[in-house]
Write a protein that holds these residues in place. Structure first.
Motif, PDB file in Angstrom:
ATOM      1  N   ASP A  12      50.739  29.312  40.648  1.00  0.00           N
ATOM      2  CA  ASP A  12      49.582  28.615  41.416  1.00  0.00           C
ATOM      3  C   ASP A  12      48.832  29.764  42.112  1.00  0.00           C
ATOM      4  N   GLU A  13      49.336  30.516  42.693  1.00  0.00           N
ATOM      5  CA  GLU A  13      48.417  31.540  43.748  1.00  0.00           C
ATOM      6  C   GLU A  13      48.117  32.712  43.042  1.00  0.00           C
ATOM      7  N   PHE A  14      48.755  33.146  41.858  1.00  0.00           N
ATOM      8  CA  PHE A  14      48.076  34.511  41.242  1.00  0.00           C
ATOM      9  C   PHE A  14      48.228  34.315  39.619  1.00  0.00           C
ATOM     10  N   GLN A  15      47.400  33.284  39.171  1.00  0.00           N
ATOM     11  CA  GLN A  15      47.252  33.072  37.942  1.00  0.00           C
ATOM     12  C   GLN A  15      46.766  34.162  36.889  1.00  0.00           C
ATOM     13  N   GLN A  16      46.070  35.236  37.636  1.00  0.00           N
ATOM     14  CA  GLN A  16      45.737  36.226  36.874  1.00  0.00           C
ATOM     15  C   GLN A  16      46.541  37.197  36.474  1.00  0.00           C
ATOM     16  N   VAL A  61      59.267  42.851  45.002  1.00  0.00           N
ATOM     17  CA  VAL A  61      59.440  42.716  46.318  1.00  0.00           C
ATOM     18  C   VAL A  61      58.520  41.479  47.093  1.00  0.00           C
ATOM     19  N   TYR A  62      57.463  41.520  46.864  1.00  0.00           N
ATOM     20  CA  TYR A  62      56.688  40.077  47.315  1.00  0.00           C
ATOM     21  C   TYR A  62      57.803  38.813  46.739  1.00  0.00           C
ATOM     22  N   LEU A  63      58.091  38.663  45.689  1.00  0.00           N
ATOM     23  CA  LEU A  63      58.787  37.432  45.222  1.00  0.00           C
ATOM     24  C   LEU A  63      60.272  37.500  45.927  1.00  0.00           C
ATOM     25  N   ALA A  64      60.897  38.482  46.085  1.00  0.00           N
ATOM     26  CA  ALA A  64      62.161  38.500  46.842  1.00  0.00           C
ATOM     27  C   ALA A  64      61.946  37.941  48.325  1.00  0.00           C
ATOM     28  N   ILE A  65      60.723  38.408  48.973  1.00  0.00           N
ATOM     29  CA  ILE A  65      60.388  37.919  50.397  1.00  0.00           C
ATOM     30  C   ILE A  65      60.196  36.486  50.284  1.00  0.00           C
ATOM     31  N   MET A  66      59.296  36.107  49.326  1.00  0.00           N
ATOM     32  CA  MET A  66      59.023  34.793  49.278  1.00  0.00           C
ATOM     33  C   MET A  66      60.195  33.819  48.929  1.00  0.00           C
ATOM     34  N   LYS A  72      54.726  32.148  51.786  1.00  0.00           N
ATOM     35  CA  LYS A  72      53.593  32.798  52.613  1.00  0.00           C
ATOM     36  C   LYS A  72      53.023  33.637  51.899  1.00  0.00           C
ATOM     37  N   ALA A  73      51.920  33.026  51.098  1.00  0.00           N
ATOM     38  CA  ALA A  73      50.913  33.987  50.274  1.00  0.00           C
ATOM     39  C   ALA A  73      50.073  35.032  51.048  1.00  0.00           C
ATOM     40  N   LEU A  74      49.960  34.913  51.904  1.00  0.00           N
ATOM     41  CA  LEU A  74      49.215  35.776  53.034  1.00  0.00           C
ATOM     42  C   LEU A  74      49.976  37.201  53.094  1.00  0.00           C
ATOM     43  N   SER A  75      51.217  37.171  52.845  1.00  0.00           N
ATOM     44  CA  SER A  75      52.098  38.283  53.203  1.00  0.00           C
ATOM     45  C   SER A  75      51.537  39.557  52.159  1.00  0.00           C
ATOM     46  N   VAL A  76      51.441  40.741  52.681  1.00  0.00           N
ATOM     47  CA  VAL A  76      50.661  42.065  52.168  1.00  0.00           C
ATOM     48  C   VAL A  76      51.499  43.238  52.126  1.00  0.00           C
ATOM     49  N   THR A  77      51.123  43.756  51.150  1.00  0.00           N
ATOM     50  CA  THR A  77      51.958  45.427  51.026  1.00  0.00           C
ATOM     51  C   THR A  77      51.178  45.942  52.162  1.00  0.00           C
ATOM     52  N   THR A 129      56.659  48.400  51.950  1.00  0.00           N
ATOM     53  CA  THR A 129      56.815  47.476  53.205  1.00  0.00           C
ATOM     54  C   THR A 129      55.799  46.634  53.208  1.00  0.00           C
ATOM     55  N   TYR A 130      56.196  45.252  53.613  1.00  0.00           N
ATOM     56  CA  TYR A 130      55.242  44.263  53.609  1.00  0.00           C
ATOM     57  C   TYR A 130      54.995  43.649  55.115  1.00  0.00           C
ATOM     58  N   SER A 131      53.864  43.208  55.456  1.00  0.00           N
ATOM     59  CA  SER A 131      53.555  42.606  56.666  1.00  0.00           C
ATOM     60  C   SER A 131      53.618  40.996  56.287  1.00  0.00           C
ATOM     61  N   ILE A 132      54.276  40.403  57.243  1.00  0.00           N
ATOM     62  CA  ILE A 132      54.575  38.803  56.945  1.00  0.00           C
ATOM     63  C   ILE A 132      53.636  38.457  58.322  1.00  0.00           C
ATOM     64  N   PRO A 133      52.607  37.253  57.780  1.00  0.00           N
ATOM     65  CA  PRO A 133      51.622  36.741  58.801  1.00  0.00           C
ATOM     66  C   PRO A 133      52.529  35.747  59.395  1.00  0.00           C
ATOM     67  N   PRO A 134      52.132  35.897  60.942  1.00  0.00           N
ATOM     68  CA  PRO A 134      52.829  34.776  61.764  1.00  0.00           C
ATOM     69  C   PRO A 134      52.673  33.338  61.550  1.00  0.00           C
ATOM     70  N   ASP A 135      53.564  32.572  61.994  1.00  0.00           N
ATOM     71  CA  ASP A 135      53.577  30.932  61.471  1.00  0.00           C
ATOM     72  C   ASP A 135      52.275  30.402  62.398  1.00  0.00           C
ATOM     73  N   GLY A 136      51.575  29.691  61.898  1.00  0.00           N
ATOM     74  CA  GLY A 136      50.434  29.089  62.685  1.00  0.00           C
ATOM     75  C   GLY A 136      49.352  29.689  62.264  1.00  0.00           C
TER      76      GLY A 136
END
Length: 136
Positions: A12-16, A61-66, A72-77, A129-136
């Motif tokens: 859904d989020e990363f079709q590419q 790593v992204y999928l392990a976090i999810m 939380k699609a906006l988590s970033v490396t 290392t990933y940054s996780i966006p705050p809730d809300g």
């Protein structure tokens, strides 16, 4: 999120890039992700390219976090270090065994070992290392 939910999230989020990877296993704080063998990942000489191995580590790593925190699609490396240790065998999938070392409110740290399918010696090791966006 379980394996099916992660697969759907990736589609859904990363079709590419979703068709480049398969989720072999997911468990608390771990994931095993596969880079599906494809000619587009090869560099001259027939070996899998560094950018393809980076993508595998990053997605793993992204999928392990999810799997642990939900979609939380906006988590970033925010950081990556990768050691390329040996040439991967050609013509096989690469498999990334990922372990989350820290999962906090705003940061997560993961460690990866990448293997060529059917071989025991790791071809690369990565720490992300990933940054996780705050809730809300």
């Amino acid at each position: 999120m379980d394996r099916a939910a992660l697969t759907q999230f990736l589609e859904d989020e990363f079709q590419q890039v979703a068709q480049m990877f398969a989720i072999d296993d997911v468990a608390p704080m771990t994931a095993t992700i596969r880079l599906l063998n494809d000619e587009r990942h090869l560099r001259p000489g027939g070996t899998v390219s560094g950018p393809a191995m980076f993508a595998l580590a990053d997605v793993s790593v992204y999928l392990a976090i999810m799997a642990m925190i939900g979609p939380k699609a906006l988590s970033v490396t925010t950081n990556c270090a990768i050691d390329f240790m040996r040439k991967p065998a050609s013509g096989v999938d690469l498999i990334c065994e990922t372990r989350l070392l820290k999962l906090g409110r705003v940061l997560a740290v993961g460690d990866c070992l990448i293997f060529a399918e059917g071989h025991d010696a790791a071809v690369a090791r990565a720490s992300l290392t990933y940054s996780i966006p705050p809730d809300g």
